[in-house]
Structure formats: structure tokens, C-alpha cells
Write an enzyme that holds these catalytic residues in place. Structure first.
Site, PDB file in Angstrom:
ATOM      1  CE  LYS A   1      -8.614  -5.879   5.433  1.00 17.04           C
ATOM      2  NZ  LYS A   1      -8.608  -6.048   4.330  1.00 17.04           N
TER       3      LYS A   1
ATOM      4  CE1 TYR B   1       0.573  -6.866  -1.256  1.00 17.41           C
ATOM      5  CE2 TYR B   1      -1.488  -7.159  -1.077  1.00 17.41           C
ATOM      6  CZ  TYR B   1      -0.233  -6.312  -0.746  1.00 17.41           C
ATOM      7  OH  TYR B   1      -0.237  -5.444   0.324  1.00 17.41           O
TER       8      TYR B   1
ATOM      9  CB  THR C   1      -3.865  -5.182   6.302  1.00 13.11           C
ATOM     10  OG1 THR C   1      -3.627  -6.163   5.639  1.00 13.11           O
ATOM     11  CG2 THR C   1      -2.428  -4.736   6.960  1.00 13.11           C
TER      12      THR C   1
ATOM     13  N   GLY D   1     -15.038 -16.119   7.356  1.00 12.92           N
ATOM     14  CA  GLY D   1     -15.191 -15.479   8.743  1.00 12.92           C
ATOM     15  C   GLY D   1     -14.378 -14.273   9.271  1.00 12.92           C
ATOM     16  N   GLY D   2     -13.286 -14.042   8.210  1.00 14.75           N
ATOM     17  CA  GLY D   2     -12.479 -12.936   8.704  1.00 14.75           C
ATOM     18  C   GLY D   2     -12.981 -11.568   7.905  1.00 14.75           C
TER      19      GLY D   2
ATOM     20  N   GLY E   1      -3.608 -11.363  -5.506  1.00  6.26           N
ATOM     21  CA  GLY E   1      -4.438 -10.123  -5.155  1.00  6.26           C
ATOM     22  C   GLY E   1      -3.927  -8.559  -5.340  1.00  6.26           C
TER      23      GLY E   1
ATOM     24  CG  ASP F   1     -10.851  -5.326   1.707  1.00  3.09           C
ATOM     25  OD1 ASP F   1     -10.018  -4.628   1.167  1.00  3.09           O
ATOM     26  OD2 ASP F   1     -10.702  -5.576   2.827  1.00  3.09           O
TER      27      ASP F   1
ATOM     28  CB  SER G   1      -1.032   0.013   1.064  1.00  2.00           C
ATOM     29  OG  SER G   1      -1.980  -0.932   1.032  1.00  2.00           O
TER      30      SER G   1
HETATM   31  P1  NAP Z   1      -8.484 -11.876   9.139  1.00  2.00           P
HETATM   32  O1  NAP Z   1      -9.533 -10.588   9.310  1.00  2.00           O
HETATM   33  O2  NAP Z   1      -7.602 -12.016  10.436  1.00  2.00           O
HETATM   34  O3  NAP Z   1      -9.058 -13.137   8.857  1.00  2.00           O
HETATM   35  C1  NAP Z   1      -8.563 -14.245   8.651  1.00  2.00           C
HETATM   36  C2  NAP Z   1      -9.413 -15.339   8.268  1.00  2.00           C
HETATM   37  O4  NAP Z   1      -8.433 -16.381   7.724  1.00  2.00           O
HETATM   38  C3  NAP Z   1     -10.281 -15.895   9.118  1.00  2.00           C
HETATM   39  O5  NAP Z   1     -11.509 -16.374   8.662  1.00  2.00           O
HETATM   40  C4  NAP Z   1      -9.512 -17.092   9.771  1.00  2.00           C
HETATM   41  O6  NAP Z   1     -10.287 -18.175  10.486  1.00  2.00           O
HETATM   42  C5  NAP Z   1      -8.677 -17.601   8.517  1.00  2.00           C
HETATM   43  N1  NAP Z   1      -7.601 -18.099   8.805  1.00  2.00           N
HETATM   44  C6  NAP Z   1      -6.457 -17.660   9.585  1.00  2.00           C
HETATM   45  N2  NAP Z   1      -5.444 -18.545   9.406  1.00  2.00           N
HETATM   46  C7  NAP Z   1      -5.800 -19.772   8.948  1.00  2.00           C
HETATM   47  C8  NAP Z   1      -5.286 -20.780   8.970  1.00  2.00           C
HETATM   48  N3  NAP Z   1      -4.090 -21.194   9.098  1.00  2.00           N
HETATM   49  N4  NAP Z   1      -6.187 -22.042   8.194  1.00  2.00           N
HETATM   50  C9  NAP Z   1      -7.298 -21.498   7.680  1.00  2.00           C
HETATM   51  N5  NAP Z   1      -7.663 -20.503   7.939  1.00  2.00           N
HETATM   52  C10 NAP Z   1      -7.324 -19.548   8.491  1.00  2.00           C
HETATM   53  O7  NAP Z   1      -7.585 -11.242   7.928  1.00  2.00           O
HETATM   54  P2  NAP Z   1      -7.815 -10.354   6.694  1.00  2.00           P
HETATM   55  O8  NAP Z   1      -7.579  -8.936   7.084  1.00  2.00           O
HETATM   56  O9  NAP Z   1      -9.268 -10.613   6.386  1.00  2.00           O
HETATM   57  O10 NAP Z   1      -7.030 -10.652   5.637  1.00  2.00           O
HETATM   58  C11 NAP Z   1      -6.959 -11.896   5.113  1.00  2.00           C
HETATM   59  C12 NAP Z   1      -5.771 -12.102   3.892  1.00  2.00           C
HETATM   60  O11 NAP Z   1      -6.240 -11.437   2.897  1.00  2.00           O
HETATM   61  C13 NAP Z   1      -4.708 -11.339   4.413  1.00  2.00           C
HETATM   62  O12 NAP Z   1      -3.519 -12.147   3.655  1.00  2.00           O
HETATM   63  C14 NAP Z   1      -4.713 -10.033   3.602  1.00  2.00           C
HETATM   64  O13 NAP Z   1      -3.243  -9.723   3.326  1.00  2.00           O
HETATM   65  C15 NAP Z   1      -5.325 -10.364   2.318  1.00  2.00           C
HETATM   66  N6  NAP Z   1      -6.004  -9.302   1.790  1.00  2.00           N
HETATM   67  C16 NAP Z   1      -5.787  -8.755   0.611  1.00  2.00           C
HETATM   68  C17 NAP Z   1      -6.275  -7.652  -0.015  1.00  2.00           C
HETATM   69  C18 NAP Z   1      -5.790  -7.238  -1.415  1.00  2.00           C
HETATM   70  O14 NAP Z   1      -6.061  -5.900  -1.585  1.00  2.00           O
HETATM   71  N7  NAP Z   1      -5.358  -7.978  -2.138  1.00  2.00           N
HETATM   72  C19 NAP Z   1      -7.285  -6.977   0.733  1.00  2.00           C
HETATM   73  C20 NAP Z   1      -7.795  -7.786   1.842  1.00  2.00           C
HETATM   74  C21 NAP Z   1      -6.990  -8.561   2.486  1.00  2.00           C
HETATM   75  P3  NAP Z   1     -10.792 -18.045  11.763  1.00  2.00           P
HETATM   76  O15 NAP Z   1     -12.029 -17.386  11.638  1.00  2.00           O
HETATM   77  O16 NAP Z   1     -11.046 -19.518  12.105  1.00  2.00           O
HETATM   78  O17 NAP Z   1      -9.929 -17.338  12.668  1.00  2.00           O
END
Ligand code: NAP
Length: 310
Positions: free
Chosen positions: A93, A260, A89, A156-157, A281, A129, A44
Site C-alpha cells: 500500500k 479476517y 494488500t 506505521g503500515g 476484519g 480503507d 476480495s
Molecule cells: P503493511 O503496510 O505491510 O504494514 C504492516 C504493519 O504491521 C507495519 O506497521 C509493521 O511495523 C507492522 N508489523 C509487521 N509485522 C509485525 C510484527 N511481527 N510485529 C509487530 N508489528 C508488525 O501492511 P498492511 O497492508 O497495512 O496490512 C496490515 C494487515 O491489515 C494485513 O493483515 C491485512 O490483511 C489487513 N487488512 C485488512 C483489511 C480489511 O479489509 N479487513 C484492510 C486492510 C488491511 P513496522 O513499521 O515496524 O514494519
């Protein structure tokens, strides 16, 4: 004398506590931030700083390594220091939603925030997002989400919630929610149920389901899915396993990894092995970032400049 320091480095809560000492000499001043843990991977700053320069805005954007238990203090300090805007991030969130003063519709329906505008000492939250995801799918696969049967891994995240809500709003053909903690996917499915009341898919598959994250259930669902989205952080570390093994993927699948960095994640390697089309991503980063810029500065983002740095 002011110094023109690059802002690709990482700051911490301790730095924010003595910000004038740490950053008082940086010119243009740091007035925008991404908070995360981890955050070193975030691109970013690159896209936002390019946009700020192109628009002649005298401000810089930096990354801050903020742990879950530091989020509240960090947001209060950023507000008192008159920052303009913040991105959140992983893992902030959903937690940030409870810390803001106001939420726009995009944030309140999802219950998660990735963009904060600081105005008149108030934190105003929004979520770019979902829209960033839809734009990215259109540009990368030349298809609209509304025409797709979609599976979200990590529903769920914070990101999973935003993407799932957007799929519902777009009236996608079918939505399958999967999460390590199944209860969160099941609860989200209940909230989205009304959007999927009408019949649309030909055949017996239900339009909306929350399924357990286990091979037999996933295999059965994947026969009726076009687009698979990874919204978990799995893949950020090169040693992470693929959230879905190659043996469950087929050539007709479109695979979208919100991760990404690295550019070829474990999921995208699995997609290659299965002959499926995979995209990382980066383009979602670009589109959600352009929308965030628009929120902060009330003007269109220079998206071509932002794309060029990626
Ligand atoms: P978050 O709110 O912490 O959510 C994480 C999610 O992943 C939850 O559903 C969690 O499940 C699950 N999870 C975590 N560790 C896991 C594992 N070892 N095995 C299976 N599931 C697992 O995170 P977030 O902010 O949504 O971000 C998620 C990812 O998306 C990050 O890598 C972020 O960099 C990426 N992202 C990219 C963009 C982009 O523009 N490209 C935008 C947004 C996010 P539980 O509910 O069971 O804990």
C-alpha cells in the site's frame, strides 16, 4: 473456444508477462486484480466477482502473488493490458503510492493506496480503507469512531496510516499510535497533531500520543482507550502471538482485528479470554471493497450481494 474458468486461483508476475497465453481464453476476461504477498488468504475475489455478476459486468477479478520488488513491473503490465482496477494488500500500500500517476485526496493525505483505477493508461490511486474502517466500526459495534478513544497497533503500515488519518478526520476523542518501529508512529503523530489541538477528553490523558510497543507503556495507555485496532499482519498465521496479551485487555475494550483469516485470530482469542468484545476484519473488507467497486465503475456496489458471499 472461450472457457469459463473460475478465478479463485493465484497468478504471478510470470503469468502477467505472457498474459494472453495464460488467460486469453478465460471468459469473462480477468480485468481486475488484488496484488499482495501473501495473497492466498484474500477474499476480495469472492466479493468482487459476486458484485460483477450481480451487475452484469463482463469481467472477473483475480488474485496475484506479487512480491515487493515486482510491484512496479506488475502495475506497468496491468496498465498495458487494459485492466480496469487493482487492489493492493500487504505489503504494497505505501510502496504503490510512489508508482501511481495521480492520487485522490484519500490517498494523498495518507500516503498509501489500496485501490487503483486504470483510465487512459494512467494509474489513479485512492484509499478506501479509512472510510471502510469507520463504516465497519459503526455496523459492528453500533458506535461512531468520533466518540471513541482509539489505539492503533501497526500505525506505521499502509492500513495503520489510513485508519489513523480517518480517526483524526472524524475527530475521535483520543488516538494512541503504536508501531514496532516507533519512529514511524512518532512521525505520523506529528502530521496529525493539528487535528487534536482542541481539548475534548475529560481528564489528564493527552488526546494524541505515539507510544513504544512495550507492556508498561501499553498498560498505562489502555486505561484510557475504548477501541483497540490491530493493523499489523499478526494473526494471519494461526501460530502468530496476539499483538496484545489477554492480561492487558479488559471487558470494557472493543477489539477490532483488521485481519479476517483465520476468523478467530490470536487477538480475538485474547479478547474472549479477557471478556472484551472482538470483531474481525470481514466487515471492513466488505465496506472498503464496496467503495473500491464504486471507484472503478462509478456506480453503487451491490453490498447485500457482497455481504452474502462472506
Ligand atoms: P503493511 O503496510 O505491510 O504494514 C504492516 C504493519 O504491521 C507495519 O506497521 C509493521 O511495523 C507492522 N508489523 C509487521 N509485522 C509485525 C510484527 N511481527 N510485529 C509487530 N508489528 C508488525 O501492511 P498492511 O497492508 O497495512 O496490512 C496490515 C494487515 O491489515 C494485513 O493483515 C491485512 O490483511 C489487513 N487488512 C485488512 C483489511 C480489511 O479489509 N479487513 C484492510 C486492510 C488491511 P513496522 O513499521 O515496524 O514494519
Amino acid at each position: 473456444m472461450k472457457e469459463n474458468k473460475p478465478t479463485t486461483e493465484r497468478y504471478t508476475l510470470a503469468d502477467l508477462e505472457k498474459w494472453r497465453e495464460v488467460a486469453g481464453n478465460i471468459d469473462p476476461p480477468i480485468r481486475l486484480a488484488v496484488l499482495g504477498d501473501p495473497v492466498a488468504h484474500s477474499l476480495s475475489p469472492q466479493i468482487q466477482n459476486a458484485a460483477l455478476r450481480a451487475c452484469g459486468i463482463e469481467a472477473q477479478y483475480a488474485r496475484f502473488h506479487i512480491r515487493a520488488n515486482e510491484l512496479r513491473s506488475a502495475l506497468c503490465l496491468l496498465r498495458d493490458l487494459n485492466f480496469v482496477g487493482v487492489n493492493l494488500t500487504v505489503p504494497h500500500k505505501i510502496a504503490a503510492f510512489a508508482q501511481i500517476d495521480q492520487a485522490d485526496e484519500s490517498a494523498s493525505r495518507v500516503g498509501a493506496v489500496n485501490t487503483i483505477l486504470l483510465r487512459d493508461k494512467k494509474l489513479i490511486g485512492s484509499n478506501t480503507d479509512g472510510e471502510g474502517f469507520v463504516r465497519s466500526i459503526r455496523s459492528e459495534f453500533s458506535v461512531d469512531v468520533r466518540d471513541l478513544r482509539v489505539m492503533i497497533l501497526g500505525a506505521g503500515g499502509g492500513t495503520g496510516h489510513a485508519v489513523s488519518w480517518q480517526c483524526a478526520l472524524e475527530n475521535c476523542e483520543r488516538l494512541v499510535l503504536v508501531n514496532r518501529t516507533h519512529e514511524k508512529a512518532a512521525a505520523l503523530a506529528e502530521r496529525l497533531r493539528a487535528y487534536f489541538a482542541g481539548p475534548r477528553v475529560l481528564g489528564p490523558a493527552a488526546r494524541l500520543e505515539a507510544v513504544e510497543w512495550e507492556e508498561v507503556a501499553l498498560r498505562a495507555q489502555l486505561a484510557d482507550v475504548d477501541l483497540i485496532v490491530n493493523a499489523t499482519p499478526l494473526g494471519m498465521n494461526p501460530s502468530d502471538p496476539s499483538p496484545i496479551p489477554a492480561r492487558l485487555l479488559a471487558p470494557h475494550h472493543m477489539v477490532f482485528d483488521a485481519v479476517y483469516g483465520p476468523s478467530k485470530t490470536s487477538l480475538l482469542r485474547a479478547a474472549d479470554e479477557a471478556g472484551a468484545r472482538g470483531v474481525n476484519g470481514l466487515s471492513m473488507l466488505l465496506h472498503q471493497g464496496a467503495l473500491a467497486f464504486q471507484t472503478w465503475f462509478d456506480r453503487e456496489a451491490p453490498i447485500d450481494v457482497m455481504r452474502a458471499v462472506l
